[in-house]
Design a protein around this motif. Sequence first.
Motif, PDB file in Angstrom:
ATOM      1  N   ASP A  49      48.931  60.498  54.147  1.00 38.03           N
ATOM      2  CA  ASP A  49      48.853  61.570  55.135  1.00 38.03           C
ATOM      3  C   ASP A  49      50.170  61.751  55.884  1.00 38.03           C
ATOM      4  OD1 ASP A  49      46.216  61.984  54.450  1.00 38.03           O
ATOM      5  OD2 ASP A  49      45.396  60.801  56.105  1.00 38.03           O
ATOM      6  N   LEU A  50      50.991  60.692  55.937  1.00 39.09           N
ATOM      7  CA  LEU A  50      52.299  60.786  56.589  1.00 39.09           C
ATOM      8  C   LEU A  50      53.379  61.309  55.648  1.00 39.09           C
ATOM      9  CD1 LEU A  50      52.307  57.448  58.639  1.00 39.09           C
ATOM     10  CD2 LEU A  50      51.843  59.762  59.475  1.00 39.09           C
ATOM     11  N   GLY A  51      53.030  61.529  54.378  1.00 42.25           N
ATOM     12  CA  GLY A  51      53.987  62.124  53.441  1.00 42.25           C
ATOM     13  C   GLY A  51      54.448  61.231  52.317  1.00 42.25           C
ATOM     14  N   VAL A  52      53.970  59.983  52.260  1.00 43.55           N
ATOM     15  CA  VAL A  52      54.343  59.088  51.170  1.00 43.55           C
ATOM     16  C   VAL A  52      53.693  59.565  49.878  1.00 43.55           C
ATOM     17  CG1 VAL A  52      54.103  56.729  50.282  1.00 43.55           C
ATOM     18  CG2 VAL A  52      54.678  57.120  52.696  1.00 43.55           C
ATOM     19  N   ARG A  53      54.457  59.531  48.764  1.00 44.86           N
ATOM     20  CA  ARG A  53      53.946  60.030  47.486  1.00 44.86           C
ATOM     21  C   ARG A  53      54.101  59.021  46.346  1.00 44.86           C
ATOM     22  NH1 ARG A  53      51.710  62.484  50.589  1.00 44.86           N
ATOM     23  NH2 ARG A  53      51.495  64.744  50.838  1.00 44.86           N
ATOM     24  N   ALA A  54      54.510  57.802  46.670  1.00 45.57           N
ATOM     25  CA  ALA A  54      54.582  56.731  45.676  1.00 45.57           C
ATOM     26  C   ALA A  54      54.433  55.406  46.407  1.00 45.57           C
ATOM     27  CB  ALA A  54      55.896  56.777  44.903  1.00 45.57           C
ATOM     28  N   PHE A  55      53.860  54.407  45.717  1.00 45.90           N
ATOM     29  CA  PHE A  55      53.568  53.132  46.360  1.00 45.90           C
ATOM     30  C   PHE A  55      53.992  51.968  45.468  1.00 45.90           C
ATOM     31  CE2 PHE A  55      50.582  56.194  48.095  1.00 45.90           C
ATOM     32  CZ  PHE A  55      50.671  55.960  49.456  1.00 45.90           C
ATOM     33  N   GLN A  56      54.302  50.846  46.140  1.00 45.84           N
ATOM     34  CA  GLN A  56      54.599  49.598  45.428  1.00 45.84           C
ATOM     35  C   GLN A  56      53.876  48.449  46.110  1.00 45.84           C
ATOM     36  OE1 GLN A  56      58.563  47.170  45.322  1.00 45.84           O
ATOM     37  NE2 GLN A  56      58.598  48.515  43.508  1.00 45.84           N
ATOM     38  N   LEU A  57      53.235  47.603  45.311  1.00 46.96           N
ATOM     39  CA  LEU A  57      52.661  46.350  45.782  1.00 46.96           C
ATOM     40  C   LEU A  57      53.675  45.245  45.539  1.00 46.96           C
ATOM     41  CD1 LEU A  57      48.992  46.446  44.415  1.00 46.96           C
ATOM     42  CD2 LEU A  57      49.684  46.530  46.812  1.00 46.96           C
ATOM     43  N   GLN A  58      53.945  44.420  46.559  1.00 42.64           N
ATOM     44  CA  GLN A  58      54.947  43.368  46.430  1.00 42.64           C
ATOM     45  C   GLN A  58      54.311  41.993  46.629  1.00 42.64           C
ATOM     46  OE1 GLN A  58      58.139  44.350  49.163  1.00 42.64           O
ATOM     47  NE2 GLN A  58      59.037  45.796  47.707  1.00 42.64           N
ATOM     48  N   PHE A  59      54.578  41.102  45.651  1.00 39.88           N
ATOM     49  CA  PHE A  59      54.070  39.734  45.699  1.00 39.88           C
ATOM     50  C   PHE A  59      55.190  38.714  45.472  1.00 39.88           C
ATOM     51  CE2 PHE A  59      50.261  42.155  44.470  1.00 39.88           C
ATOM     52  CZ  PHE A  59      49.366  41.699  45.425  1.00 39.88           C
TER      53      PHE A  59
END
Length: 731
Positions: A345-355
Amino acid sequence: MPLRGKKGATAVAIAVMGGLLAIPGAVRAGSAALEGTPVGQADGPTQGQPTPQALEQTHPPVPGQPTAPVAPPAAVAPGTAKAAGRVPEQRRTGALPAVWPRPQSAAPAGAGIRLGAEAVFVRPAAADPYALDLVRTVLRTAGVRTLHEVEPDAPLPAGGTVVRAQGPDAERALHALGAASARDLPTGGYRLAIGKEGGRDTVALVGTGADGLFHAAQTLRQLAAGAPALPGVVVRDWPATAVRGTTEGFYGEPWTREQRLAHLDFMGRTKQNRYLYAPGDDPYRGALWRDPYPTDQQEDFRAVAARAAANHVTFAWAVAPGQTMCLSSAADRQALLAKLDRMWDLGVRAFQLQFQDVSYTEWQCGSDPDHYGRGPEAAARAHADLAGVVASHLALRHPGAAPLSLMPTEFYQDGSTPYRDALARALDPRVEVAWTGVSVVPRTITGLELAGAREVFGHPLVTMDNYPVNDYAPGRLFSGPYIGREPAMAGGSAALLTNAMQQAAVSRIPLFTAADFAWNPRAYQAWASWDAALDELAGGDARAREGLLALAGNTASSVLGAQESAYLQPLLDGFWAARERADAATPAGLKAQDLAADRLRAAFTVMREVRERLRGPADGTLAEEAGPWLDRVAGYGAAGELAVDMLRAQSHGDAATSAGARTAFGQARRKLDADAATVVGKGVLGPFLARAAREANAWRAPVGPGATGKPGGSGAAGGPGGTSPSGTPHR
């Protein structure tokens, strides 16, 4: 990605020790941006020169395998042309203007055109609005005062250059100007042609995919830098790497909103299309991942998202929940999905999970080992399980999202391991895997290494290159070009992201070169690109350009390699060589010494003035963020001037001048010693000053009329009667 963490510290130390102790020798580079090819005559190509159509037929587009440039650029030492006052090849009359990133193909095509005060812009109403706005800005900046805008196939006003963007009429204009259709190019590619069509000055731009027209407009911006004249040219271009961009992933104070907005504009100019937000010290993507961001930070994200969209950059956000999340908990999974929805909703269009910083044995709740077991294979199954849940949620709730990427715990190791094998078996096929190469900060990344990692993981790879990030070496700036990476690495990566320094404006120098590499790696010339990066950041200010060369040239070495102070080395060598001539004491020898001293001293003067010279670039932010390094460059500049004055006076037998310079020189060196933690000119500037001190200490003052003074004795300037500067080498 951040470099500070339980699993990365030893590897980082090894990488830094191995890289910084083995800086290579001189680096050579190309100098031409569009090959400096002379513009053709008014009635077509010159004798023996292929037509644009023939040129295209010999270089069919193959995604991931860019064509060779029209002609290979000449090799020059980094910064040499600018330092010597010569005009680089691409800026000479009759050459195509510089375009960066370097196009896959650009050929002269007849006489150029001249933009007047009036132009006609033919554009479909449905074309990319950001690209159309950029074309308008380019035309107005080039001097167009009256801009008529019409739909395709509408009658044209009688006067002015015609600019056609996108659509069948633009395709027809391309063909008339000697270019083929753009439809055979990969997404993000474009064709651009400038010349006369139907007896009228014409510019035609056609792009493929969502970004192609915007990329064409960015090229037009650079071609129009010499307005009102535009060259006759046919450009055929596309990105070799589909996703290219920057990670804000360092530990320390994150960038401000203003720094991010400026960086996104820079990314648009350099045709990058992914910005990953991943600051190491942002608690709301780590320990406090469940919590929403404060209101002011939410507004920052909205502003970043809007600016990213205007620059055709996908805004990505990384979350690292592994230290505080029960991976098997349905409630925690729902909380994570809710956080991702808020970020969308804030405008992010890609995501990454970090471990990358989690342990195989230290689960965060008792149910996780009961559910998954223990050890690396169990951790891999847990990480893959959560990634599958997130990928499914994004596909259902946000189908426009870019593919999810996963930074695994083993992100830099080589070959097959139990963790990696288990992750490959369990991971959803929609998920991409992030890696950094075969080291946390690798000196090189080869195509073979990438192919091996891709085979092990069995998924597309996001190469997250930890250059030029400097959070593991806080006394350093890494301003050198992007080197040590094979072209196959770029074309074989699903994405290539380079990790910026906390110093946002200085980061643009190496990141400019990384963008050039990612776009067209087979034509990449590291030091030519680096020269262009300094031009871009200087913004046409010649004094600032010299100051940037002083700063970046003296902070160019890194784990990747690159020669420190390369632009200075010929001047230093020439200075010592003039003093060592067999006829050094003759009038001719003294004249040669004075000439070499003048050249070197002028470079040291620029260094001394560096802070004042760099007040303008990056809206004044560069001088603030690089303050400690600017002060040290200035300190070396002042000491260098005094060293030259001291040794020149001794060569001329001027004991009084030498003594005064030696006193000030010793004070300047002691001041430098007080701040040894901030490093510039590593292995070059300190040794120069140490040698100057040794030679000054060995000089014997003149004892008679006409004497010039000789090394080895004591006297007014050389021994106990004078002030002896410290001989301690600097870093």
